[in-house]
Write an enzyme that holds these catalytic residues in place. Structure first.
Site, PDB file in Angstrom:
ATOM      1  CD  GLU A 140      -2.836  -0.888   0.083  1.00 10.36           C
ATOM      2  OE1 GLU A 140      -3.075  -0.168  -0.800  1.00 10.36           O
ATOM      3  OE2 GLU A 140      -3.742  -2.075  -0.393  1.00 10.36           O
ATOM      4  CB  THR A 141       3.364   2.506   2.214  1.00 11.98           C
ATOM      5  OG1 THR A 141       3.838   1.598   2.824  1.00 11.98           O
ATOM      6  CG2 THR A 141       1.917   2.861   2.491  1.00 11.98           C
TER       7      THR A 141
END
EC number: 3.2.1.14
Length: 327
Positions: A140-141
């Protein structure tokens, strides 16, 4: 008088029988209680009652089917500072907007609010959960690319805020959007939408509806937001925690949908509507790549069912209205 006593006895036996077979007398867990988990790590029987014997943990058990876990271990005993730095090797690279934000101390501090995290099952299961959590949130990051130094899976936790964000405000009376605030993705899990900020804030004791940017400015709160999502079941979805620790028992519908315990079903929980049931998918492969690297660094096997290529996505619901958090 004898007749009255006999009638009372018959009624009492009837009530007990209804309780045993899962009648409407305040079931404690599972689908009969909005997805609630049993306290103390106990099993939830098919009828919605908590216990630790085979009647509860055996056939058709709904959740936490392994029974209570051994005594908790401090998370630092499972993942050291040096291993954490190796796992998220380039998070503090000068090119990463999150440089200096995601600290080991913040991760350990946030995890103390969820003592079941990394503390369920044997040592291998505990380490695998840590690898799964960091793997999913790294996707996600991520700031990695195919030819990045040390490979694409060494660049998790490069971002705090969603790139090209929008307001993510949905009109809901329970969690109304605050004036001037936006609820775009922030933190390890990139929590988004006002109703998620509202419910997360309520769970961790912070007013995230009025101060959503705390997820991007306070590193402990940021990790707590991701752990809240990880530990929280949303019917019909189990929690990621229960899936990766094998405390979730798939229903016949889950089995038919090929949703089985393992990392792939965690991906389904997080973003199945966009990534699962589509055959080979580069996003799913990316999640698996992070997970495998982290398992290798922690010295633990991957387990089964890593992808969700052939899984039917869970039913999507707009509001997280029936949330139950494992603590």
């Amino acid at each position: 008088m004898k007749k009255n006593r006999m009638m009372i006895m018959i009624c009492s036996v009837g009530v007990v029988w209804m309780l045993l077979v899962g009648g409407s007398y305040g079931e404690q867990c599972g689908r009969q209680a909005g997805g609630a988990l049993c306290p103390g790590g106990n099993c939830c029987s098919q009828f919605g009652w908590c216990g630790s014997t085979t009647d509860y943990c055996g056939k058709d058990c709904q959740s936490q089917c392994g029974g209570p876990s051994p005594a908790p271990t401090d998370l630092s005993a499972l993942i050291s500072r040096s291993t954490f730095d190796q796992v998220l090797k380039h998070r503090n690279d000068g090119a990463c907007p999150a440089k200096g934000f995601y600290t080991y101390d913040a991760f350990i501090a946030a995890a103390k609010a969820y003592p079941s995290f990394g503390n369920t099952g044997d040592t291998a299961t505990r380490k695998r959960e840590i690898a799964a959590f960091l793997g999913q949130t790294s996707h996600e990051t991520t700031g990695g690319w195919a030819t990045a130094p040390d490979g694409p899976y060494a660049w998790g936790y490069c971002f705090v805020r969603e790139r090209n964000p929008s307001a993510y405000c949905s009109a809901t009376p329970q969690f109304p959007c605050a004036p001037g605030q936006q609820y775009y993705g922030r933190g390890p899990i990139q929590i988004s939408w006002n109703y998620n900020y509202g419910q997360c804030g309520r769970a961790i004791g912070v007013d995230l509806l009025n101060k959503p940017d705390l997820v991007a400015t306070d590193s402990v709160i940021s990790f707590k937001s991701a752990l809240w999502f990880w530990m929280t079941a949303q019917s019909p979805k189990p929690s990621s925690h229960d899936v990766i620790t094998s405390r979730w028992t798939p229903s016949s519908a889950d089995v038919a949908a090929r949703r089985l315990p393992g990392y792939g079903t965690v991906t389904n929980i997080i973003n199945g509507g966009l990534e699962c049931g589509r055959g080979q998918d580069s996003r799913v492969q990316d999640r698996i790549g992070f997970f495998k690297r982290y398992c290798d660094l922690l010295g633990v096997g991957y387990g089964n069912n890593l992808d969700c290529y052939s899984q039917t996505p869970f039913g999507n619901s707009l509001f997280l209205s029936d949330l139950v958090t494992s603590q």
